[in-house]
Design a protein around this motif. Structure first.
Motif, PDB file in Angstrom:
ATOM      1  N   LYS A 271       0.829  -1.177  -0.018  1.00  0.00           N
ATOM      2  CA  LYS A 271      -0.162   0.107   0.073  1.00  0.00           C
ATOM      3  C   LYS A 271       0.805   1.416   0.140  1.00  0.00           C
ATOM      4  O   LYS A 271       2.043   1.286   0.662  1.00  0.00           O
ATOM      5  CB  LYS A 271      -1.007   0.036   1.268  1.00  0.00           C
ATOM      6  N   GLY A 272       0.511   2.416  -0.944  1.00  0.00           N
ATOM      7  CA  GLY A 272       1.457   3.496  -0.695  1.00  0.00           C
ATOM      8  C   GLY A 272       2.681   3.319  -1.672  1.00  0.00           C
ATOM      9  O   GLY A 272       2.681   2.558  -2.457  1.00  0.00           O
ATOM     10  N   THR A 273       3.373   4.524  -1.424  1.00  0.00           N
ATOM     11  CA  THR A 273       4.693   4.498  -2.110  1.00  0.00           C
ATOM     12  C   THR A 273       5.460   4.924  -0.964  1.00  0.00           C
ATOM     13  O   THR A 273       5.278   5.442  -0.329  1.00  0.00           O
ATOM     14  CB  THR A 273       4.439   6.007  -3.180  1.00  0.00           C
ATOM     15  N   VAL A 274       6.706   4.084  -1.124  1.00  0.00           N
ATOM     16  CA  VAL A 274       7.911   4.112   0.007  1.00  0.00           C
ATOM     17  C   VAL A 274       9.182   4.348  -0.791  1.00  0.00           C
ATOM     18  O   VAL A 274       9.342   4.216  -1.877  1.00  0.00           O
ATOM     19  CB  VAL A 274       7.829   2.808   0.700  1.00  0.00           C
ATOM     20  N   ALA A 275       9.952   4.763   0.077  1.00  0.00           N
ATOM     21  CA  ALA A 275      11.521   4.765  -0.402  1.00  0.00           C
ATOM     22  C   ALA A 275      12.044   3.618  -0.015  1.00  0.00           C
ATOM     23  O   ALA A 275      12.043   3.095   1.293  1.00  0.00           O
ATOM     24  CB  ALA A 275      12.109   5.809   0.399  1.00  0.00           C
ATOM     25  N   CYS A 276      12.624   2.658  -1.068  1.00  0.00           N
ATOM     26  CA  CYS A 276      12.833   1.427  -0.828  1.00  0.00           C
ATOM     27  C   CYS A 276      13.985   1.165   0.060  1.00  0.00           C
ATOM     28  O   CYS A 276      13.972   0.398   1.140  1.00  0.00           O
ATOM     29  CB  CYS A 276      13.070   0.688  -2.264  1.00  0.00           C
ATOM     30  N   ALA A 277      14.813   2.203   0.036  1.00  0.00           N
ATOM     31  CA  ALA A 277      16.104   2.293   0.895  1.00  0.00           C
ATOM     32  C   ALA A 277      15.769   2.286   2.410  1.00  0.00           C
ATOM     33  O   ALA A 277      16.131   1.673   3.322  1.00  0.00           O
ATOM     34  CB  ALA A 277      17.269   3.164   0.557  1.00  0.00           C
ATOM     35  N   THR A 278      14.633   3.232   2.723  1.00  0.00           N
ATOM     36  CA  THR A 278      14.077   3.314   3.975  1.00  0.00           C
ATOM     37  C   THR A 278      13.576   2.139   4.568  1.00  0.00           C
ATOM     38  O   THR A 278      13.594   1.607   5.642  1.00  0.00           O
ATOM     39  CB  THR A 278      13.185   4.406   4.019  1.00  0.00           C
ATOM     40  N   VAL A 279      12.604   1.322   3.690  1.00  0.00           N
ATOM     41  CA  VAL A 279      11.948   0.162   4.074  1.00  0.00           C
ATOM     42  C   VAL A 279      12.659  -0.930   4.402  1.00  0.00           C
ATOM     43  O   VAL A 279      12.633  -1.883   5.137  1.00  0.00           O
ATOM     44  CB  VAL A 279      10.705   0.001   3.550  1.00  0.00           C
ATOM     45  N   LEU A 280      13.899  -0.974   3.392  1.00  0.00           N
ATOM     46  CA  LEU A 280      14.751  -2.161   3.621  1.00  0.00           C
ATOM     47  C   LEU A 280      15.499  -1.938   4.923  1.00  0.00           C
ATOM     48  O   LEU A 280      15.870  -2.880   5.572  1.00  0.00           O
ATOM     49  CB  LEU A 280      15.680  -2.324   2.585  1.00  0.00           C
ATOM     50  N   THR A 281      15.802  -0.829   5.320  1.00  0.00           N
ATOM     51  CA  THR A 281      16.641  -0.550   6.566  1.00  0.00           C
ATOM     52  C   THR A 281      15.706  -0.779   7.805  1.00  0.00           C
ATOM     53  O   THR A 281      15.928  -1.475   8.850  1.00  0.00           O
ATOM     54  CB  THR A 281      17.018   0.961   6.585  1.00  0.00           C
ATOM     55  N   VAL A 282      14.363  -0.438   7.740  1.00  0.00           N
ATOM     56  CA  VAL A 282      13.264  -0.852   8.559  1.00  0.00           C
ATOM     57  C   VAL A 282      13.333  -2.219   8.792  1.00  0.00           C
ATOM     58  O   VAL A 282      13.279  -2.879  10.108  1.00  0.00           O
ATOM     59  CB  VAL A 282      12.036  -0.085   8.439  1.00  0.00           C
ATOM     60  N   GLU A 283      13.307  -3.114   7.783  1.00  0.00           N
ATOM     61  CA  GLU A 283      13.051  -4.565   7.928  1.00  0.00           C
ATOM     62  C   GLU A 283      14.439  -5.055   8.599  1.00  0.00           C
ATOM     63  O   GLU A 283      14.239  -6.008   9.279  1.00  0.00           O
ATOM     64  CB  GLU A 283      12.808  -5.066   6.538  1.00  0.00           C
ATOM     65  N   ARG A 284      15.610  -4.596   8.107  1.00  0.00           N
ATOM     66  CA  ARG A 284      16.621  -5.146   8.729  1.00  0.00           C
ATOM     67  C   ARG A 284      16.742  -4.699  10.106  1.00  0.00           C
ATOM     68  O   ARG A 284      17.224  -5.638  11.105  1.00  0.00           O
ATOM     69  CB  ARG A 284      18.035  -4.635   7.982  1.00  0.00           C
ATOM     70  N   ASP A 285      16.547  -3.598  10.613  1.00  0.00           N
ATOM     71  CA  ASP A 285      16.302  -3.184  11.979  1.00  0.00           C
ATOM     72  C   ASP A 285      15.600  -4.081  12.629  1.00  0.00           C
ATOM     73  O   ASP A 285      15.736  -4.609  14.019  1.00  0.00           O
ATOM     74  CB  ASP A 285      16.073  -1.672  12.274  1.00  0.00           C
ATOM     75  N   TYR A 286      14.286  -4.422  12.261  1.00  0.00           N
ATOM     76  CA  TYR A 286      13.214  -5.165  12.911  1.00  0.00           C
ATOM     77  C   TYR A 286      13.818  -6.571  12.959  1.00  0.00           C
ATOM     78  O   TYR A 286      13.883  -7.089  14.015  1.00  0.00           O
ATOM     79  CB  TYR A 286      12.115  -5.146  11.946  1.00  0.00           C
ATOM     80  N   ALA A 287      14.597  -7.093  12.078  1.00  0.00           N
ATOM     81  CA  ALA A 287      15.141  -8.404  12.086  1.00  0.00           C
ATOM     82  C   ALA A 287      16.214  -8.370  13.078  1.00  0.00           C
ATOM     83  O   ALA A 287      16.206  -9.333  13.927  1.00  0.00           O
ATOM     84  CB  ALA A 287      15.713  -9.066  10.803  1.00  0.00           C
ATOM     85  N   ALA A 288      16.884  -7.405  13.192  1.00  0.00           N
ATOM     86  CA  ALA A 288      17.712  -7.701  14.271  1.00  0.00           C
ATOM     87  C   ALA A 288      17.493  -7.154  15.588  1.00  0.00           C
ATOM     88  O   ALA A 288      17.899  -8.023  16.697  1.00  0.00           O
ATOM     89  CB  ALA A 288      18.784  -6.235  14.167  1.00  0.00           C
ATOM     90  N   MET A 289      16.328  -6.551  15.802  1.00  0.00           N
ATOM     91  CA  MET A 289      15.540  -6.417  17.065  1.00  0.00           C
ATOM     92  C   MET A 289      15.149  -7.925  17.601  1.00  0.00           C
ATOM     93  O   MET A 289      15.282  -8.363  18.854  1.00  0.00           O
ATOM     94  CB  MET A 289      14.429  -5.656  17.087  1.00  0.00           C
ATOM     95  N   ILE A 290      14.481  -8.598  16.662  1.00  0.00           N
ATOM     96  CA  ILE A 290      14.005 -10.324  16.859  1.00  0.00           C
ATOM     97  C   ILE A 290      15.142 -10.848  17.264  1.00  0.00           C
ATOM     98  O   ILE A 290      15.315 -11.815  18.222  1.00  0.00           O
ATOM     99  CB  ILE A 290      13.393 -10.743  15.717  1.00  0.00           C
ATOM    100  N   ALA A 291      16.187 -10.845  16.527  1.00  0.00           N
ATOM    101  CA  ALA A 291      17.446 -11.687  16.596  1.00  0.00           C
ATOM    102  C   ALA A 291      18.032 -11.369  17.996  1.00  0.00           C
ATOM    103  O   ALA A 291      18.559 -12.369  18.646  1.00  0.00           O
ATOM    104  CB  ALA A 291      18.574 -11.698  15.509  1.00  0.00           C
ATOM    105  N   ASP A 292      18.023 -10.194  18.402  1.00  0.00           N
ATOM    106  CA  ASP A 292      18.599  -9.683  19.880  1.00  0.00           C
ATOM    107  C   ASP A 292      17.627 -10.227  20.993  1.00  0.00           C
ATOM    108  O   ASP A 292      18.005  -9.824  21.989  1.00  0.00           O
ATOM    109  CB  ASP A 292      19.209  -8.283  19.670  1.00  0.00           C
ATOM    110  N   GLY A 293      16.259 -10.572  20.603  1.00  0.00           N
ATOM    111  CA  GLY A 293      15.404 -11.014  21.883  1.00  0.00           C
ATOM    112  C   GLY A 293      14.777  -9.762  22.276  1.00  0.00           C
ATOM    113  O   GLY A 293      14.261  -9.727  23.354  1.00  0.00           O
TER     114      GLY A 293
END
Length: 150
Positions: free
Chosen positions: A68-90
């Motif tokens: 949905k919407g229009t996003v800056a791909c670099a931004t959402v890739l960073t968000v997804e990587r940060d989210y994954a790091a948060m999960i991996a770190d517990g």
């Protein structure tokens, strides 16, 4: 999973839009039928496009798709990587990090394994104006286990 749309419904909506676009073009009804159709592929970061690939907190490859919407791909890739790091770190509540959490201004939520296997969507992140999904990448022949010989 709140009010977020389900992957199956999205696929049906996309298929219906594609059918309407084809039908409209085939019959020459260019007015109302073609609303929402374009002559070419959507721009990167627009609804229906992929922003690239990354990995989940469990190191599983996923495609980041704009739902949905229009996003800056670099931004959402960073968000997804940060989210994954948060999960991996517990640092995210829930089994495997399923609880909603705010990441760089986005709200992200992971899905339970049975839901992920059924829909292909591992997690979704959204703002008031945009939504992206982390979709399981298709396995390649080189990443598949070799069949046993006995």
């Amino acid at each position: 999973m709140g009010g977020w749309r389900r992957s199956g419904r999205r696929k049906h909506q996309r298929a219906a839009l594609a059918a309407a676009c084809w039908l409209g073009g085939a019959t020459g009804l260019l007015g109302a039928v073609l609303t929402g159709c374009s002559s070419g592929p959507p721009a990167p970061g627009a609804t229906g496009t992929s922003c690239g690939t990354t990995r989940t907190g469990a190191n599983v490859p996923v495609r980041i798709e704009v739902e949905k919407g229009t996003v800056a791909c670099a931004t959402v890739l960073t968000v997804e990587r940060d989210y994954a790091a948060m999960i991996a770190d517990g640092r995210v509540r829930g089994n495997g990090g399923g609880a909603p959490v705010t990441v760089d201004g986005w709200t992200c939520q992971g899905y339970a394994t049975p839901a992920t296997l059924r829909t292909g969507v591992a997690s979704e992140c959204h703002t008031a104006n945009a939504e992206v999904a982390a979709v399981l990448s298709s396995p390649t022949a080189s990443s598949s286990p070799a069949p046993s010989g006995s």
